[in-house]
Write a protein that holds these residues in place. Sequence first.
Motif, mmCIF file in Angstrom:
data_model
loop_
_atom_site.group_PDB
_atom_site.id
_atom_site.type_symbol
_atom_site.label_atom_id
_atom_site.label_comp_id
_atom_site.label_asym_id
_atom_site.label_seq_id
_atom_site.Cartn_x
_atom_site.Cartn_y
_atom_site.Cartn_z
ATOM 1 N N LEU A 133 -32.817 24.443 -42.927
ATOM 2 C CA LEU A 133 -34.200 24.176 -43.319
ATOM 3 C C LEU A 133 -35.127 25.290 -42.853
ATOM 4 O O LEU A 133 -36.035 25.705 -43.575
ATOM 5 C CB LEU A 133 -34.663 22.833 -42.745
ATOM 6 N N ARG A 134 -34.898 25.788 -41.642
ATOM 7 C CA ARG A 134 -35.737 26.881 -41.146
ATOM 8 C C ARG A 134 -35.595 28.118 -42.022
ATOM 9 O O ARG A 134 -36.575 28.779 -42.352
ATOM 10 C CB ARG A 134 -35.352 27.215 -39.696
ATOM 11 N N ARG A 135 -34.372 28.403 -42.442
ATOM 12 C CA ARG A 135 -34.139 29.590 -43.262
ATOM 13 C C ARG A 135 -34.774 29.431 -44.651
ATOM 14 O O ARG A 135 -35.320 30.397 -45.195
ATOM 15 C CB ARG A 135 -32.641 29.847 -43.390
ATOM 16 N N THR A 136 -34.697 28.241 -45.236
ATOM 17 C CA THR A 136 -35.295 28.067 -46.560
ATOM 18 C C THR A 136 -36.815 28.203 -46.487
ATOM 19 O O THR A 136 -37.438 28.695 -47.428
ATOM 20 C CB THR A 136 -34.927 26.697 -47.164
ATOM 21 N N ARG A 137 -37.413 27.769 -45.384
ATOM 22 C CA ARG A 137 -38.870 27.903 -45.256
ATOM 23 C C ARG A 137 -39.284 29.358 -45.117
ATOM 24 O O ARG A 137 -40.385 29.746 -45.509
ATOM 25 C CB ARG A 137 -39.363 27.102 -44.040
ATOM 26 N N GLU A 138 -38.399 30.176 -44.552
ATOM 27 C CA GLU A 138 -38.711 31.589 -44.353
ATOM 28 C C GLU A 138 -38.378 32.436 -45.579
ATOM 29 O O GLU A 138 -38.782 33.600 -45.647
ATOM 30 C CB GLU A 138 -37.916 32.120 -43.144
ATOM 31 N N ALA A 167 -32.664 15.081 -45.674
ATOM 32 C CA ALA A 167 -31.737 14.020 -46.055
ATOM 33 C C ALA A 167 -30.696 14.526 -47.049
ATOM 34 O O ALA A 167 -29.499 14.243 -46.914
ATOM 35 C CB ALA A 167 -32.504 12.842 -46.655
ATOM 36 N N PHE A 168 -31.157 15.288 -48.055
ATOM 37 C CA PHE A 168 -30.222 15.759 -49.078
ATOM 38 C C PHE A 168 -29.242 16.773 -48.501
ATOM 39 O O PHE A 168 -28.038 16.727 -48.796
ATOM 40 C CB PHE A 168 -30.991 16.366 -50.251
ATOM 41 N N LEU A 169 -29.728 17.692 -47.669
ATOM 42 C CA LEU A 169 -28.836 18.696 -47.096
ATOM 43 C C LEU A 169 -27.825 18.063 -46.147
ATOM 44 O O LEU A 169 -26.661 18.493 -46.080
ATOM 45 C CB LEU A 169 -29.647 19.770 -46.361
ATOM 46 N N LEU A 210 -35.438 22.065 -55.168
ATOM 47 C CA LEU A 210 -35.692 20.631 -55.255
ATOM 48 C C LEU A 210 -34.863 19.830 -54.256
ATOM 49 O O LEU A 210 -35.337 18.859 -53.681
ATOM 50 C CB LEU A 210 -35.412 20.174 -56.692
ATOM 51 N N HIS A 211 -33.616 20.229 -54.040
ATOM 52 C CA HIS A 211 -32.707 19.445 -53.216
ATOM 53 C C HIS A 211 -32.750 19.825 -51.743
ATOM 54 O O HIS A 211 -32.018 19.218 -50.938
ATOM 55 C CB HIS A 211 -31.272 19.626 -53.733
#
Length: 233
Positions: free
Chosen positions: A162-167, A179-181, A174-175
């Motif tokens: 999640l941290r990497r996707t935010r950066e 919870a989904f990850l 979308l996914h």
Amino acid sequence: VRGHEDPAGLAADLSAALAGASAAADDLGRVQLKVAVLYLQLCLFGPAERQAVRRRPTLLTDRHPLVDPLVYLPMFASLARDAEPGGAVEAWWGKQEPGRAEAVRDWLRAAGGTTDPWELGTRVLRWGTLPMPELLGRLTRSFGVSLPEGVVLLDLPVAQALRRTRERARGSELHETRAFLSATRQRYVEVLDRLAEDRPELSVQRVDCADRSVEEVSACVREALDTIARTRT
């Protein structure tokens, strides 16, 4: 799936157009449109694979149309709540650059057999309700590819993912929720365990990516590939 990131890739312009269509589906949050684009992206895999193996003896790809959909399609099917698109399809086309939207429209007709992305997404989502052997057969017939000789699972804790996707510059998909990850991580384990059991010729290697640098992960991947190569001989 993002073939345009390979400078020598096949159909790079179409791949880039599909990446834009996928981002538009993420913005709208409509699973049917996301799955329709995923299908159209995976239809590019077979031709690109055949081109690549003519140039090199070993092909390493970030996803595979007979592996990843076994994870994602049943999960996306469980999220599909909207039976009718409302204005989503028109909004989806409107979010795409006109020239690229035309390329997507042509590929939708050629590869999906329809001019309606919602209809395609709904149809493919129904595949996610099939038992895994039937789903694997449907994917094999649809994309004209076979299982790879090996799969390397890059396993990353959800918090770090999640941290990497935010950066990431291009934003989240979308996914990409906690919870989904979390559910996706567990399902990858289940799917790969099942494939390894049913297809003993498939070598499955796991790489723990937690708190590791790109260089460290790359070294682990090379070791995994060496292990897969040894199982072939």
